[in-house]
Design a protein around this motif. Structure first.
Motif, PDB file in Angstrom:
ATOM      1  N   ASP A   1     -10.787  13.370  -7.094  1.00  0.00           N
ATOM      2  CA  ASP A   1     -11.104  12.012  -7.071  1.00  0.00           C
ATOM      3  C   ASP A   1     -11.953  11.926  -5.549  1.00  0.00           C
ATOM      4  O   ASP A   1     -11.569  12.568  -4.422  1.00  0.00           O
ATOM      5  CB  ASP A   1      -9.840  11.142  -6.896  1.00  0.00           C
TER       6      ASP A   1
ATOM      7  N   LEU B   1     -12.433  10.393  -2.312  1.00  0.00           N
ATOM      8  CA  LEU B   1     -11.433   9.504  -1.421  1.00  0.00           C
ATOM      9  C   LEU B   1     -12.367   9.071  -0.006  1.00  0.00           C
ATOM     10  O   LEU B   1     -11.608   8.647   0.645  1.00  0.00           O
ATOM     11  CB  LEU B   1     -10.263   9.978  -1.051  1.00  0.00           C
TER      12      LEU B   1
ATOM     13  N   SER C   1      -6.413   2.230  -5.118  1.00  0.00           N
ATOM     14  CA  SER C   1      -5.941   2.636  -6.493  1.00  0.00           C
ATOM     15  C   SER C   1      -7.238   3.173  -7.437  1.00  0.00           C
ATOM     16  O   SER C   1      -7.067   4.016  -8.200  1.00  0.00           O
ATOM     17  CB  SER C   1      -4.783   1.829  -7.180  1.00  0.00           C
TER      18      SER C   1
ATOM     19  N   SER D   1      -9.804   4.389  -6.642  1.00  0.00           N
ATOM     20  CA  SER D   1     -10.264   6.053  -6.494  1.00  0.00           C
ATOM     21  C   SER D   1      -9.430   6.935  -7.233  1.00  0.00           C
ATOM     22  O   SER D   1      -9.846   8.271  -7.262  1.00  0.00           O
ATOM     23  CB  SER D   1     -10.477   5.986  -5.047  1.00  0.00           C
ATOM     24  N   ILE D   2      -8.383   6.585  -7.652  1.00  0.00           N
ATOM     25  CA  ILE D   2      -7.531   7.620  -8.421  1.00  0.00           C
ATOM     26  C   ILE D   2      -7.953   7.424  -9.789  1.00  0.00           C
ATOM     27  O   ILE D   2      -7.507   6.366 -10.397  1.00  0.00           O
ATOM     28  CB  ILE D   2      -6.160   7.433  -8.207  1.00  0.00           C
TER      29      ILE D   2
ATOM     30  N   ASP E   1      -2.102  11.367 -10.811  1.00  0.00           N
ATOM     31  CA  ASP E   1      -2.262  10.230 -11.967  1.00  0.00           C
ATOM     32  C   ASP E   1      -1.193   9.545 -12.131  1.00  0.00           C
ATOM     33  O   ASP E   1       0.005   9.920 -11.542  1.00  0.00           O
ATOM     34  CB  ASP E   1      -2.717  10.514 -13.052  1.00  0.00           C
TER      35      ASP E   1
ATOM     36  N   ARG F   1      -0.909   4.652  -7.767  1.00  0.00           N
ATOM     37  CA  ARG F   1      -2.037   5.305  -7.399  1.00  0.00           C
ATOM     38  C   ARG F   1      -2.741   4.977  -6.154  1.00  0.00           C
ATOM     39  O   ARG F   1      -2.997   5.611  -5.644  1.00  0.00           O
ATOM     40  CB  ARG F   1      -2.952   4.801  -8.754  1.00  0.00           C
TER      41      ARG F   1
ATOM     42  N   ALA G   1      -3.504   7.595  -3.462  1.00  0.00           N
ATOM     43  CA  ALA G   1      -4.821   7.615  -2.835  1.00  0.00           C
ATOM     44  C   ALA G   1      -4.506   7.828  -1.296  1.00  0.00           C
ATOM     45  O   ALA G   1      -5.164   8.722  -0.357  1.00  0.00           O
ATOM     46  CB  ALA G   1      -5.415   6.446  -2.932  1.00  0.00           C
TER      47      ALA G   1
END
Ligand code: PLP
Length: 561
Positions: free
Chosen positions: A429, A431, A456, A458-459, A495, A502, A506
């Motif tokens: 992901d 971030l 969240s 970005s997850i 996840d 989430r 992150a």
């Protein structure tokens, strides 16, 4: 009709003014929609409980002094009012207990003791655990069969009840109103199906008694149970109604003081009804409060109150049914006062947290009805439940908050999800765009929540890591975490079905992903969590989510060293 064109005679505002809790400064903005769990108490009930202790506290029956006589009289008067409340034939048919749970345990214990192996008990998939587990326990002990009314996705088809009735059916124990969906079965139709059969019909009226006037004689049931705290009375007291001849024939379920006429060394003679079932000291202050709750309800126009609750319910269902990304599980018809739903793109707990941020009290979870919730295909639902003091403004605030939540949690980008579904189970992901300062600088909880929701996103969804092996223990919502080490640095993929988790994940990954073991060891996560103002707003279980992920991540790092 808009909600402003209401025509109910019941004034929720006047009714509400009798409840001191709503007048407290800290509760001025409270929207209380958790009435199916417990209602608030009017001043009359609170005063009766306090007055009992202040003026007339003494144990009943056992002493011959003035206060004891007074307490005994109060209990028996409350019993008479309880008989009137349920329209029992006599107060001998009313047993006081701790609540519906105890009443159902009593019934299961006493009724099943007289059954033969192979005898059958009919239940439904919508029952509260209190009307399931006691029967399961006795079925195991006495080798009885449990049978369930046919259902669709957990919702019983009560019109098919007769298919489950046979010549071994001895007990039918069904809800008078579901605490998870509000569904109120057609009790007259059930009575019709059971008429003339050699069995006992138990009604779990825990939710029913709060919303309808109950008449056990008209209903024709053999037993009826309810808890006072669901109808504005105190906690710790409940009612068991039973037909006198049946109670007479049943063995007591607990032994002790009060329930005996005479005690010998080997045998005892039990007291007459209803005391035979009331071992030990009763919750006396609670019974004083229960008496006041009956008085309080007797002063209300209960028909108008129910009409008001129904109007709110129709409106809530209509409005919620128009929202996208939301699955409504309850129906407005034949519903005592509950709207139950689940957000499609977020965990129900995420929504409850958002609502709590606006001081809107709802319940989230399985509502002590796991078989139903499981069969519905959801892990949990959000439940909002109304009472006589629920105002249109309350419902408006609730709906507005749900709409806002949907804006904040608009569906996650599907391209990334599709890429993940295509098989790349790692999918690092990105971030890099997340800024701690931005999260820290949000002024209030709502804004911080919004920012967390942004995080969240970005997850991404990673079906490839969603396995039992990667499941993180100790997190309220499901969360999965995997780890790999490369050139001395640690990388993680995470996840969760919860947007809040989430977001928190992150945050965590922004601090540990791609770092060395010593960098991770040096980080002060407690400090970070507190500095971001997360601790005071996240419930214990949500914080646990963060810490569960952190623990698991640290374990990975440690075992990789
Ligand atoms: N049955 C139903 C339908 C309920 O809603 C509840 C409480 O939520 C119970 C039984 C158990 O009541 P108590 O916890 O007061 O014993």
């Amino acid at each position: 009709m808009t909600h402003h064109e209401k025509n109910s005679e019941h004034s929720a505002e006047t009714f509400r003014s009798q409840f001191p809790l709503f007048a407290q400064p800290e509760n001025r903005n409270l929207v209380y929609l958790d009435n199916a769990a417990t209602t608030q108490r009017p001043a009359m009930v609170i005063d009766a409980v306090a007055d009992f202790y202040r003026h007339s506290n003494a144990n009943t029956h056992r002493s011959s002094h003035r206060l004891a006589r007074q307490a005994t009289e109060m209990v028996e008067q409350t019993r008479q009012r309880a008989a009137a409340f349920l329209n029992a034939r006599s107060s001998r048919e009313i047993v006081f207990c701790r609540g519906a749970t105890e009443a159902l345990n009593l019934l299961a214990y006493s009724l099943c003791a007289g059954l033969e192996p192979g005898d059958e008990i009919v239940l439904s998939t919508i029952e509260h655990h209190a009307n399931l587990v006691p029967w399961q326990m006795m079925a195991e002990r006495y080798h009885l069969q449990l049978r369930y009314v046919p259902h669709t996705a957990g919702v019983p088809q009560f019109d098919r009840l007769d298919e489950m009735l046979g010549n071994r059916t001895r007990i039918v124990s069904l809800t008078g109103g579901s605490n998870a969906l509000g569904l109120r079965p057609d009790l007259a139709a059930i009575a019709e199906k059971l008429r003339g059969r050699h069995l006992h019909w138990v009604v779990d009226g825990s939710q029913l008694a709060a919303h309808e006037v109950v008449d056990v004689q008209a209903l024709g049931c053999d037993f009826f149970v309810c808890s006072a705290h669901k109808f504005y009375g105190p906690t710790g007291v409940g009612l068991l109604y039973g037909r006198e001849a049946l109670l007479q024939a049943m063995p007591p379920w607990q032994g002790g003081g009060e329930m005996i006429a005479e005690v010998g060394l080997l045998h005892s003679v039990y007291a007459d009804l209803p005391h035979k079932f009331e071992a030990g000291t009763s919750p006396l202050a609670g019974l004083a409060g229960l008496g006041a709750a009956f008085d309080f309800l007797a002063q209300q126009d209960r028909g108008a109150m129910a009409a008001h609750e129904q109007a709110l319910l129709q409106w809530l269902h209509r409005e919620l049914s128009q929202l996208p990304h939301l699955r409504l599980l309850s129906q407005p018809q034949h519903n005592l006062g509950i709207v139950a739903f689940a957000p499609v793109d977020a965990a129900p707990a995420d929504l409850a947290l958002w609502l709590d941020g606006r001081d809107i009290a709802v319940r989230v979870g399985h509502h002590c009805a796991q078989p139903l919730i499981r069969a519905s295909g959801e892990g949990a639902t959000v439940r909002a439940s109304v009472a006589g003091y629920t105002t249109w403004q309350d419902c408006e605030a609730f709906l507005e908050a749900v709409r806002d939540f949907q804006r904040v949690t608009e569906p996650v980008d599907s391209a990334a999800a599709a890429a993940a579904a295509a098989g790349d189970d790692w999918l690092a992901d990105d971030l890099s765009a997340l800024r701690l300062e931005r999260l820290a600088s949000q002024r209030n909880w709502q804004d911080r929540y919004r920012e967390l929701m942004r995080w969240s996103k970005s997850i991404t969804t990673k079906p490839g890591i969603r396995s039992a092996q990667n499941l993180v223990q100790g997190c309220e919502s499901e969360a999965w975490l995997v780890h790999r080490q490369q050139e001395g640095r640690h990388y993680f993929a995470v996840d969760s079905d919860s947007r809040v988790v989430r977001g928190l994940a992150a945050l965590l990954l922004s601090q540990i992903d791609g770092r060395t073991g010593s960098q991770i060891a040096a980080a002060d996560f407690d400090r970070l969590f507190a500095d971001l103002g997360l601790r005071q707003h996240l419930s214990q279980s949500r914080s646990n989510g963060f810490y569960a992920l952190l623990r698991q991540a640290l374990q990975f790092v440690e075992s990789a060293q």
